[in-house]
Write a protein that holds these residues in place. Structure first.
Motif, PDB file in Angstrom:
ATOM      1  N   GLN A 245       0.815  -1.213   0.000  1.00 10.26           N
ATOM      2  CA  GLN A 245       0.000   0.000   0.000  1.00 10.26           C
ATOM      3  C   GLN A 245       0.852   1.268   0.000  1.00 10.26           C
ATOM      4  O   GLN A 245       0.325   2.363  -0.180  1.00 10.26           O
ATOM      5  N   SER A 246       2.165   1.104   0.196  1.00  8.61           N
ATOM      6  CA  SER A 246       3.056   2.271   0.192  1.00  8.61           C
ATOM      7  C   SER A 246       4.364   1.900  -0.492  1.00  8.61           C
ATOM      8  O   SER A 246       4.878   0.786  -0.328  1.00  8.61           O
TER       9      SER A 246
ATOM     10  N   MET B  59      -2.776   4.574  -3.594  1.00  5.17           N
ATOM     11  CA  MET B  59      -1.727   4.132  -2.681  1.00  5.17           C
ATOM     12  C   MET B  59      -0.767   5.272  -2.394  1.00  5.17           C
ATOM     13  O   MET B  59      -0.749   6.291  -3.094  1.00  5.17           O
ATOM     14  N   LYS B  60       0.064   5.090  -1.379  1.00  3.24           N
ATOM     15  CA  LYS B  60       1.018   6.115  -1.003  1.00  3.24           C
ATOM     16  C   LYS B  60       2.340   5.930  -1.747  1.00  3.24           C
ATOM     17  O   LYS B  60       2.820   4.803  -1.891  1.00  3.24           O
TER      18      LYS B  60
ATOM     19  N   ASP C 143       6.090  -0.427   2.155  1.00  4.99           N
ATOM     20  CA  ASP C 143       5.902  -1.859   1.890  1.00  4.99           C
ATOM     21  C   ASP C 143       6.783  -2.380   0.773  1.00  4.99           C
ATOM     22  O   ASP C 143       7.087  -3.578   0.733  1.00  4.99           O
TER      23      ASP C 143
END
Length: 327
Positions: free
Chosen positions: A229-230, A259-260, A280
């Protein structure tokens, strides 16, 4: 043996009137650094600065300004698209290795139409190998790459455009050189068999098994990043690896998927330099080989740009592409 052209360097230093010169050598040649420094200083009186940073190609060209009057860069050819600095001298350290008709004994499986490739140290062998192969009745082609490539047939670790130039007209490629780093670029970049001729031992081997093993690892990295997600999007500050515009595109793409994404600039990409970031997965926009060759060293998935596109369902695995650095 490799030619260091020391007398030519001495003449270049004298003609340029330099009082200080920086020496940049790849890892395998650093053992000669003090010897070269002594030779140059004794004959010219120049102050020699040895560059201790890692060096893997002309893309790592050191910014010598403010530290020395000029730079001598060993072991690589210039990258034309990076421009020309008259105070930088490239010493390509070409090999004096020779080959003869006996190489045909190990090339019986080579198909009729062949493309020739080489690393910079063995480019001088292309005409001889071409003549030998043509005498056996084969058709031999040598492609001209894009503006990142200085010579026909040359392959960099991040660019195989010389192979792409003749891809449709050959059935396989013969790469002249040692090691896996450069021929793997061709193996990743073109969908044809790549055979490697070691001009020192006359050994011939296929890159297929090594290529497939690494691609299986890349598939695993992509799968492990599916839940990320990142992402940390890495930009390299080295002149020949700085793809800031691509990094910006990647950041937008990740954010468009909800997402980041964080962008970080680095000089040297290492597992230790990345450990502190709470993300991540990593996306590497510098040399693609950082992700492909060294993935096991990182504690989280390290992706190339096309691999990120697969993670985000913007590309399918069947359309996997080698992330070449273009001019």
């Amino acid at each position: 043996m490799f030619d260091f052209q020391l007398d030519n360097i001495v003449a270049w230093i004298r003609d340029g009137g330099f009082s200080s010169v920086a020496l940049q050598l790849p890892e395998g040649l650093k053992i000669r650094a003090t010897e070269i420094a002594d030779y140059l200083s004794e004959r010219t009186g120049v102050e020699v600065l040895v560059i201790g940073f890692p060096c893997y190609g002309a893309c790592d060209l050191f910014n010598y300004k403010g530290r020395a009057d000029a730079l001598v860069h060993f072991g690589h050819s210039p990258i034309p698209s990076q421009g020309d600095d008259p105070n930088v001298l490239y010493i390509e350290s070409r090999s004096d290795a020779t080959v003869d008709d006996s190489i045909l004994d190990n090339l019986k499986e080579l198909p009729q139409r062949v493309g020739l490739l080489a690393t910079i140290q063995y480019l001088d062998l292309i005409p001889k190998v071409r003549s030998i192969l043509e005498s056996s009745g084969r058709t031999v082609l040598v492609g001209t790459g894009d503006r990142r490539i200085a010579y026909p047939g040359q392959v960099l670790g991040c660019n195989c455009s010389s192979a792409e130039a003749v891809l449709d007209d050959v059935d396989a490629f013969l790469f002249i050189g040692e090691g896996d780093f450069h021929p793997l670029a061709a193996a990743f970049g073109v969908d044809k068999d790549i055979l490697v001729l070691n001009p020192i031992t006359n050994e011939v081997r296929s890159m297929s098994e090594t290529r497939d093993r690494i691609l299986r690892k890349r598939f695993a990295a992509i799968q492990s990043a599916k839940g990320a997600q990142s992402f940390l999007v890495i930009v390299c500050s080295k002149v020949g690896q700085d793809r800031t515009s691509e990094a910006d595109r990647v950041v937008r793409l990740i954010r468009d998927h909800g997402m980041k994404a964080y962008k970080a600039v680095m000089e040297e990409i290492t597992p230790i330099s990345l450990m502190a970031y709470r993300v991540d997965a990593y996306v590497n926009t510098a040399c693609p080989r950082v992700a492909m060759d060294d993935s096991a060293k990182y504690d989280r998935p390290m992706l190339t740009i096309p691999e990120l596109e697969i993670v985000l369902d913007e590309r399918v695995w069947a359309d996997y592409q080698f992330d070449q650095i273009r001019p």
